[in-house]
Design a protein around this motif. Structure first.
Motif, short mmCIF file in Angstrom:
data_model
loop_
_atom_site.label_atom_id
_atom_site.label_comp_id
_atom_site.label_asym_id
_atom_site.label_seq_id
_atom_site.Cartn_x
_atom_site.Cartn_y
_atom_site.Cartn_z
N LYS A 162 40.34 -24.50 28.78
CA LYS A 162 39.92 -25.91 28.87
C LYS A 162 39.99 -26.59 27.51
O LYS A 162 40.38 -27.74 27.41
CB LYS A 162 38.51 -26.01 29.44
CG LYS A 162 38.04 -27.44 29.62
CD LYS A 162 36.88 -27.54 30.54
CE LYS A 162 36.32 -28.92 30.69
NZ LYS A 162 37.23 -30.03 30.63
N LYS A 163 39.65 -25.84 26.45
CA LYS A 163 39.72 -26.39 25.10
C LYS A 163 41.14 -26.85 24.77
O LYS A 163 41.36 -27.92 24.23
CB LYS A 163 39.25 -25.34 24.10
CG LYS A 163 39.08 -25.85 22.70
CD LYS A 163 38.68 -24.79 21.70
CE LYS A 163 37.89 -23.64 22.24
NZ LYS A 163 37.58 -22.60 21.25
N TYR A 164 42.13 -26.03 25.13
CA TYR A 164 43.52 -26.38 24.87
C TYR A 164 44.04 -27.43 25.85
O TYR A 164 44.81 -28.31 25.47
CB TYR A 164 44.41 -25.14 24.89
CG TYR A 164 44.18 -24.29 23.67
CD1 TYR A 164 44.62 -24.70 22.42
CD2 TYR A 164 43.47 -23.10 23.76
CE1 TYR A 164 44.38 -23.94 21.29
CE2 TYR A 164 43.23 -22.33 22.64
CZ TYR A 164 43.69 -22.75 21.40
OH TYR A 164 43.45 -22.00 20.29
N ALA A 165 43.64 -27.35 27.09
CA ALA A 165 44.07 -28.35 28.08
C ALA A 165 43.58 -29.73 27.68
O ALA A 165 44.30 -30.73 27.86
CB ALA A 165 43.56 -27.97 29.47
N ASP A 166 42.38 -29.81 27.12
CA ASP A 166 41.82 -31.10 26.70
C ASP A 166 42.59 -31.73 25.54
O ASP A 166 42.48 -32.93 25.30
CB ASP A 166 40.35 -30.96 26.32
CG ASP A 166 39.44 -30.79 27.53
OD1 ASP A 166 39.88 -31.12 28.65
OD2 ASP A 166 38.30 -30.31 27.36
N GLU A 167 43.38 -30.94 24.82
CA GLU A 167 44.20 -31.49 23.75
C GLU A 167 45.42 -32.24 24.30
O GLU A 167 45.93 -33.14 23.66
CB GLU A 167 44.67 -30.39 22.80
CG GLU A 167 43.55 -29.81 21.97
CD GLU A 167 44.05 -28.79 20.97
OE1 GLU A 167 45.25 -28.81 20.63
OE2 GLU A 167 43.23 -27.98 20.52
N TYR A 168 45.87 -31.89 25.49
CA TYR A 168 47.07 -32.47 26.07
C TYR A 168 46.79 -33.37 27.27
O TYR A 168 47.61 -34.22 27.61
CB TYR A 168 48.03 -31.37 26.50
CG TYR A 168 48.54 -30.56 25.34
CD1 TYR A 168 49.67 -30.96 24.63
CD2 TYR A 168 47.89 -29.41 24.92
CE1 TYR A 168 50.13 -30.25 23.55
CE2 TYR A 168 48.35 -28.68 23.83
CZ TYR A 168 49.47 -29.10 23.16
OH TYR A 168 49.92 -28.39 22.07
N PHE A 169 45.65 -33.19 27.90
CA PHE A 169 45.32 -33.95 29.11
C PHE A 169 43.89 -34.47 29.01
O PHE A 169 43.05 -33.88 28.36
CB PHE A 169 45.40 -33.07 30.37
CG PHE A 169 46.74 -32.45 30.59
CD1 PHE A 169 47.72 -33.14 31.28
CD2 PHE A 169 47.02 -31.18 30.13
CE1 PHE A 169 48.96 -32.57 31.51
CE2 PHE A 169 48.25 -30.59 30.35
CZ PHE A 169 49.23 -31.29 31.03
N GLU A 170 43.63 -35.56 29.72
CA GLU A 170 42.26 -35.99 29.94
C GLU A 170 41.85 -35.35 31.26
O GLU A 170 42.19 -35.83 32.33
CB GLU A 170 42.18 -37.52 30.02
CG GLU A 170 40.77 -38.03 30.04
CD GLU A 170 40.74 -39.55 30.00
OE1 GLU A 170 40.21 -40.13 30.95
OE2 GLU A 170 41.26 -40.13 29.03
N THR A 171 41.19 -34.21 31.16
CA THR A 171 40.89 -33.42 32.34
C THR A 171 39.76 -34.04 33.14
O THR A 171 38.94 -34.80 32.62
CB THR A 171 40.54 -31.97 31.97
OG1 THR A 171 39.41 -31.98 31.11
CG2 THR A 171 41.70 -31.29 31.28
N ASP A 172 39.73 -33.70 34.41
CA ASP A 172 38.76 -34.27 35.33
C ASP A 172 38.17 -33.15 36.18
O ASP A 172 38.67 -32.84 37.25
CB ASP A 172 39.46 -35.31 36.21
CG ASP A 172 38.50 -36.06 37.09
OD1 ASP A 172 37.30 -36.08 36.79
OD2 ASP A 172 38.95 -36.64 38.09
#
Length: 70
Positions: free
Chosen positions: A28-38
């Motif tokens: 999630k830490k890395y996904a948040d760098e590329y996406f605005e996660t929901d």
């Protein structure tokens, strides 16, 4: 003997709940760098002939703009 137990520790069928939570937290830490996660990340680990198939699914509101380093 230590090498054998180390080898066996890497060949198992599933992750523990602690390992799964830790992996999802890191992902999630890395996904948040590329996406605005929901929301949460769903993780599925399936045994295959070659080892494992790992699938992580999450919702994102948008893809962030990543600037290239100079």
């Amino acid at each position: 003997m230590k090498a054998v137990s180390s080898f066996l520790a890497h060949d198992r069928e599933d992750m523990t709940d602690f390992e799964r939570a830790l992996f999802i937290k890191d992902l999630k830490k890395y996904a948040d760098e590329y996406f605005e996660t929901d929301g949460d990340i769903s993780l599925e680990v399936t045994r295959s002939d070659g080892g494992f198939i790992v699938c992580a699914v999450f919702s994102a509101r948008r893809i962030k703009t990543v600037k290239r380093p100079l």
